[in-house]
Structure formats: structure tokens, C-alpha cells
Design an enzyme around this catalytic site. Structure first.
Site, short mmCIF file in Angstrom:
data_model
loop_
_atom_site.label_atom_id
_atom_site.label_comp_id
_atom_site.label_asym_id
_atom_site.label_seq_id
_atom_site.Cartn_x
_atom_site.Cartn_y
_atom_site.Cartn_z
N CYS A 128 3.92 0.98 -6.14
CA CYS A 128 3.48 -0.19 -5.37
C CYS A 128 3.86 -1.48 -6.08
CB CYS A 128 1.97 -0.16 -5.15
SG CYS A 128 1.43 1.02 -3.90
N CYS A 236 -2.94 -1.19 -2.50
CA CYS A 236 -1.60 -1.26 -3.08
C CYS A 236 -1.55 -2.25 -4.23
CB CYS A 236 -0.57 -1.66 -2.02
SG CYS A 236 -0.85 -3.30 -1.30
#
Length: 247
Positions: A128, A236
Site C-alpha cells: 500500500c 491502506c
């Protein structure tokens, strides 16, 4: 801070400014918050959109306030085909919006050669960071504030989100016009205006991210239960506060 001053910044916005504007906006509608934000930040405001249901609502509202607004999409190269199909529809519906597809510096092949195959399984936070956090930081350069579709009822970590937030992670001012909206409010808006939306929503995908890390949810499950299922990870990282050195 007087609104007569030219575009404020993360460094000049004080705690009193956040409190003042949140108090002033607390009874306003989402459209009013968007109008205020573009009025104050001018061209220094950018919308980072994932093109989920909330994203479609905000895109429509933004187009009504600033038809040539800049919208950035973090193209990780791992999204569902349905997401890309939706973006094409949005571009057709709002041809004057500037929709920038922001890509990571590393291709999937380059990432695999450096960190190994399927990094999203072995080190999802790193994946991420490479494919979303760093690209967004790059996309926000030159801007003062960014818009987000966060809603308070999405998760405990988002329950205290305000209209106007200090974003220490990106050194920005973050505007969240939909904090008081419910999931039903979002869909009422979409249906009332016959807006395009991601067809995955009709298949039990309330929250949609990258294909390897997004799954359908069961009836009654939390809306974000399908994100990083089986892992402790729930975000994320775009909306998480940075850890202090002590942490």
C-alpha cells in the site's frame, strides 16, 4: 483566520482555525462544505477519489461547484476491471473534470523483482505504501488541501472525523464533506440522480479497493470486512495518523 487572506496552508492553519471553521460548517450540507472549500483554497484543492459509492456522490457535487476540478485516482494497476469501466463512464459524464490517473513509480514487475511476488500477501502495508501512499503524496505536491469521502459510520477509526481536519501524514488540510452521511444517504443520492456506479456494489462489495485485497461481504458484516480479509490490516494508510517516534 480571516477568509480574506489568500489561500491558507497547513503551516498557517491553527487549531483555532480548524475549530472556527468546523463550528461554522457543522450545520451545513455537503454541497455547502464543498463550495466553501473551493472558495477558500481555490486551485490548491484536489480530490483524491477511489470511485466507490461515496466517490461518485462527491464527484457529482464537485462538478456542480467547479466543473474543471482536479481529481486524482491512485491507479495501482491492481484494480477491478469494473472500476476502470466506471472511470470511463465518469469521464464521459463530466468531460471537463481533470481526472489524473496517478501510477506508482514501480511497475508490478519491478516491485516483484525487488520485494517478491504478490507483496500484498506477504507485506500488505509495504504494498500500500508503494502503490498508494507514496503516489498520493506525489500527486498532492503543490496543493494545500484535499477532499476525501470519509464517513463517520464507516469504521471506529473514522468516527471522529471532522469537516476540516489537520492531516499530519501528508502535511495537508483534509476536507471531508460526507461525515454525517449514512450508507443509505449515499445510495439515495446516487439513485435520485441516476449516477453511474461500480457494478461490484450490486454483488456485496460495499468497499472496493485493489482486486487481490477486496472481497464480497456477508449479510450483516461490517462494510469494510471485505478489505484485507484474514489480516489485521483495516486501512491502506491514507487516512491513518503517522506514528510518533515513541510509538
Amino acid at each position: 483566520m480571516s477568509e480574506r487572506k489568500k489561500t491558507p496552508s497547513y503551516d498557517t492553519f491553527t487549531r483555532n482555525d480548524y475549530q472556527f471553521f468546523n463550528n461554522r460548517l457543522k450545520h451545513k450540507k455537503a454541497e455547502n462544505v464543498i463550495d466553501w472549500a473551493y472558495g477558500l483554497f481555490n486551485g490548491k484543492l484536489v480530490y483524491a477519489c477511489s470511485f466507490g459509492a461515496e466517490g461518485i456522490v462527491l464527484t457529482d457535487m464537485i462538478a456542480g461547484v467547479k466543473k474543471d476540478a482536479r481529481i486524482v485516482f491512485l491507479d495501482t494497476h491492481l484494480h477491478f476491471k469494473e472500476t476502470y469501466e466506471l472511470i470511463d463512464k465518469v469521464k464521459q459524464r463530466y468531460p471537463e473534470l481533470q481526472i489524473d490517473m496517478i501510477e506508482p513509480e514501480l511497475s508490478l514487475e519491478e516491485q516483484a523483482s525487488v520485494h517478491g511476488e504478490q507483496l500484498w500477501k506477504s507485506k500488505p502495508d509495504l504494498c500500500c505504501d508503494i502503490r498508494k501512499n507514496k503516489p498520493l503524496k506525489r500527486a498532492l505536491e503543490g496543493s494545500t488541501a484535499w477532499l476525501s469521502g470519509l464517513r463517520r459510520d464507516q469504521s471506529p477509526s473514522r468516527a471522529t472525523t471532522e469537516f476540516v481536519n489537520k492531516d499530519d501524514k501528508f502535511g495537508m488540510i483534509k476536507i471531508c464533506p460526507l461525515i454525517h452521511w449514512s450508507w443509505q444517504d449515499v445510495w439515495n443520492y446516487i439513485h435520485e440522480r441516476d449516477l453511474p456506479y461500480n457494478s461490484l456494489h450490486d454483488r456485496q462489495f460495499p468497499s472496493i479497493g485493489c482486486e487481490p485485497c477486496t472481497f464480497a461481504v456477508k449479510e450483516g458484516e461490517d462494510h469494510r470486512a471485505g478489505r484485507w480479509a484474514g489480516l489485521e490490516k483495516t486501512e491502506c494508510g491514507l487516512h491513518l495518523k503517522p506514528l510518533s517516534k515513541k510509538e
